[in-house]
Design a protein around this motif. Structure first.
Motif, short mmCIF file in Angstrom:
data_model
loop_
_atom_site.label_atom_id
_atom_site.label_comp_id
_atom_site.label_asym_id
_atom_site.label_seq_id
_atom_site.Cartn_x
_atom_site.Cartn_y
_atom_site.Cartn_z
N ALA A 195 0.70 -1.19 0.05
CA ALA A 195 0.08 0.09 0.00
C ALA A 195 0.73 1.34 0.09
CB ALA A 195 -0.88 0.15 1.24
N GLY A 196 2.06 1.26 -0.09
CA GLY A 196 2.79 2.42 -0.21
C GLY A 196 2.82 3.40 1.00
N LEU A 197 3.16 2.53 1.85
CA LEU A 197 2.87 3.09 3.40
C LEU A 197 3.13 4.56 3.61
CD1 LEU A 197 3.15 -0.14 5.69
CD2 LEU A 197 1.24 0.84 4.41
N GLY A 198 4.54 4.93 2.87
CA GLY A 198 5.01 6.26 3.26
C GLY A 198 4.33 7.40 2.30
N GLU A 199 3.60 7.18 1.55
CA GLU A 199 3.15 7.89 0.42
C GLU A 199 2.15 8.95 0.84
OE1 GLU A 199 1.85 5.65 -2.93
OE2 GLU A 199 3.78 4.87 -3.21
N SER A 200 1.79 10.19 0.22
CA SER A 200 0.91 11.15 0.55
C SER A 200 -0.69 10.34 0.87
CB SER A 200 0.72 11.98 -0.61
OG SER A 200 -0.56 12.83 -0.21
N ALA A 201 -1.18 10.89 1.89
CA ALA A 201 -2.37 10.13 2.35
C ALA A 201 -3.50 11.14 1.73
CB ALA A 201 -2.55 10.03 3.72
N ASP A 202 -3.53 11.92 0.91
CA ASP A 202 -4.28 12.89 0.47
C ASP A 202 -5.69 12.15 -0.01
OD1 ASP A 202 -2.65 14.98 0.82
OD2 ASP A 202 -2.03 15.32 -1.53
N GLY A 203 -7.03 12.62 0.33
CA GLY A 203 -8.11 11.83 0.24
C GLY A 203 -8.83 10.84 1.27
N PHE A 204 -7.57 10.41 1.88
CA PHE A 204 -7.83 9.27 3.08
C PHE A 204 -8.25 9.91 4.44
CE2 PHE A 204 -5.84 6.90 -0.31
CZ PHE A 204 -6.74 5.93 -0.66
N ALA A 205 -8.84 9.36 5.20
CA ALA A 205 -9.20 9.82 6.56
C ALA A 205 -7.89 9.94 7.35
CB ALA A 205 -10.20 8.93 7.25
N PRO A 206 -7.48 11.01 8.13
CA PRO A 206 -6.49 10.99 8.94
C PRO A 206 -6.45 10.06 10.18
CG PRO A 206 -7.83 12.81 9.20
CD PRO A 206 -8.41 12.20 8.17
N VAL A 207 -5.41 9.82 11.05
CA VAL A 207 -5.31 9.36 12.26
C VAL A 207 -4.94 10.45 13.04
CG1 VAL A 207 -4.15 7.90 13.54
CG2 VAL A 207 -4.96 7.06 11.25
N VAL A 208 -6.14 10.61 14.10
CA VAL A 208 -5.74 11.71 15.09
C VAL A 208 -6.21 11.42 16.32
CG1 VAL A 208 -6.41 13.39 13.37
CG2 VAL A 208 -8.20 12.48 14.78
N PRO A 209 -5.44 11.77 17.43
CA PRO A 209 -5.60 11.39 18.87
C PRO A 209 -6.86 11.59 19.25
CG PRO A 209 -3.70 12.92 18.66
CD PRO A 209 -4.53 13.02 17.35
N GLY A 210 -7.38 10.75 20.26
CA GLY A 210 -8.71 10.98 21.11
C GLY A 210 -9.98 10.10 20.51
N ARG A 211 -9.59 9.27 19.62
CA ARG A 211 -10.68 8.42 19.07
C ARG A 211 -11.19 7.57 20.28
NH1 ARG A 211 -12.07 5.91 14.01
NH2 ARG A 211 -13.19 3.72 14.32
N THR A 212 -12.46 7.49 20.19
CA THR A 212 -13.22 6.26 20.90
C THR A 212 -13.24 4.96 20.26
OG1 THR A 212 -14.34 8.29 22.18
CG2 THR A 212 -15.49 6.05 22.46
N PHE A 213 -12.78 4.11 20.69
CA PHE A 213 -13.14 2.65 20.09
C PHE A 213 -14.51 2.07 20.36
CE2 PHE A 213 -8.75 3.44 19.64
CZ PHE A 213 -8.41 2.80 18.65
N THR A 214 -15.05 1.60 19.61
CA THR A 214 -16.30 0.72 19.81
C THR A 214 -16.47 -0.57 19.17
OG1 THR A 214 -17.63 2.96 19.50
CG2 THR A 214 -18.69 1.09 19.41
N PHE A 215 -16.70 -1.41 19.95
CA PHE A 215 -16.69 -2.91 19.46
C PHE A 215 -18.28 -3.39 19.59
CE2 PHE A 215 -12.54 -2.09 21.84
CZ PHE A 215 -12.02 -2.36 20.49
N PRO A 216 -18.74 -4.15 18.55
CA PRO A 216 -17.83 -5.08 17.70
C PRO A 216 -17.50 -3.90 16.22
CG PRO A 216 -20.04 -5.69 17.62
CD PRO A 216 -20.04 -4.56 18.63
#
Length: 361
Positions: free
Chosen positions: A31-52
């Motif tokens: 997936a080209g992990l170091g390439e630009s992430a334009d257009g994709f969702a960013p990873v930011v602090p503070g996410r609330t995880f919900t299961f399942p």
């Protein structure tokens, strides 16, 4: 579907994965992990995880995986390793399209390892046509006939019990995974930094699985038991452009504690590390880069590469000083994006078993 159709489809997917790739892209992997992430969702602090819900896919992010490794033994004490991995990559941003217009590509890796052999297999699928995917209720992740699925009375908070199946030309396994302790959020509440910049992933683990089942090598079935570890991770840009890959370990201490740690290798030699120490009672301590010392001790020539297959790990704040040795130093995954992955044992201030993964070599 006939055989020629399957070959054509997999040939197309393989071409899509490597088209335009360079040695740097191959080093950074799927997936080209170091390439630009334009257009994709960013990873930011503070996410609330919900299961399942968070056990399922996150198509607004570019890459994610469901990753199980298991340290196993038979009745005679012979050691084995098993790996089951499902990757999802979005090859274009935007909401999922229907059928063959779907922009999700799926890739599966499976392997078994013994001291004298390492067997692996790889498979690809295009999203939108039912050949691969993940459902949350009941939990079911699959690609072709490989699957990780919930058994009756699954607990979404610890994602157990599960059944795990995979096979290759000369191996197969079926494992049951049970856990009596909750999931562990890696990093800071599931926000896992990969550099001092903005690279990060959402990351949680189930390090407490007890595994039982049957592993088959060359048509010889073997009853096995042991411990397994699930990692769930998703991101849109988990590597910086000057990071070539990572060295990652999951460790099961004989005393009952667990440890995850990794080193993201940077071209300037200022590698970035992180980890989490998980006590038997469930308490988890985050480890910063400055807390962790990872030193290669021995190298193995494999697939034309020089790979560090033995390591010294030191964490002064935990009075940890161990040396990690591979069960099989030639545990090379010769897949489309190759890497080293295999079971290890360790001794020193602490003893136990675990798994080592190294990419970008």
């Amino acid at each position: 579907m006939n055989g020629s159709g399957l070959i054509t489809r997999r040939g197309f997917i393989g071409s899509a994965l490597v088209a335009g790739s360079s040695s740097k892209a191959l080093a950074q992997g799927f997936a080209g992990l170091g390439e630009s992430a334009d257009g994709f969702a960013p990873v930011v602090p503070g996410r609330t995880f919900t299961f399942p819900a968070d056990h399922g896919p996150h198509p607004e992010f570019r890459i994610e995986w469901w990753y199980v490794t298991a340290n196993l033994t038979d009745a005679r004490g012979t050691a084995y390793g098993a790996q089951w991995t499902l990757f999802r990559q979005a090859i274009a941003a935007g909401g999922p399209q229907e059928g063959w217009a779907n922009q999700q590509i799926w890739m599966g890796h499976a392997a078994v390892t013994r001291e004298d052999t390492h067997r692996f297999s790889q498979t690809f699928a295009r999203g939108g046509v039912g050949q691969a995917g993940v459902e949350t209720t009941p939990f079911h992740a699959w690609i072709d006939a490989w699957e990780m699925r919930a058994l009756d009375s699954v607990n979404d908070d610890n994602i157990a019990p599960l059944e795990l199946k995979a096979s290759g030309a000369d191996f197969s396994y079926t494992l049951r995974l049970d856990a009596d302790r909750p999931l562990v959020l890696q990093g800071e509440g599931g926000y896992s930094r990969k550099s001092l910049r903005e690279q990060a992933s959402y990351y949680y683990s189930q390090p407490h699985y007890a595994a039982t089942g049957i592993l088959t090598i060359d048509d010889r079935p073997i009853d096995v038991t042991g411990m397994a570890w699930l990692d769930r991770e998703w991101s849109s840009q988990p590597l910086a452009a000057d990071q070539s890959g990572w060295d990652w370990l999951s460790l099961h201490f004989n005393a009952g504690d667990k440890l995850m740690l990794y080193r993201m290798r940077q071209t300037d030699g200022q590698h970035y590390g992180s980890g989490k120490w998980i006590a038997q009672d469930g308490r988890a301590d985050q480890l910063a880069s400055a807390d962790i010392a990872m030193t290669p001790l021995a190298f193995t020539e494999v697939a034309g590469r020089k790979v560090p297959t033995a390591w010294r790990i030191e964490i002064a704040s935990k009075a940890l000083r161990i040396e990690c040795m591979p069960l099989n130093a030639r545990s090379w995954m010769g897949t489309s994006f190759p890497y080293w992955e295999g079971p290890i044992r360790f001794a020193g201030s602490h003893t136990g078993v675990g798994y080592l993964e190294m990419t970008g070599y």
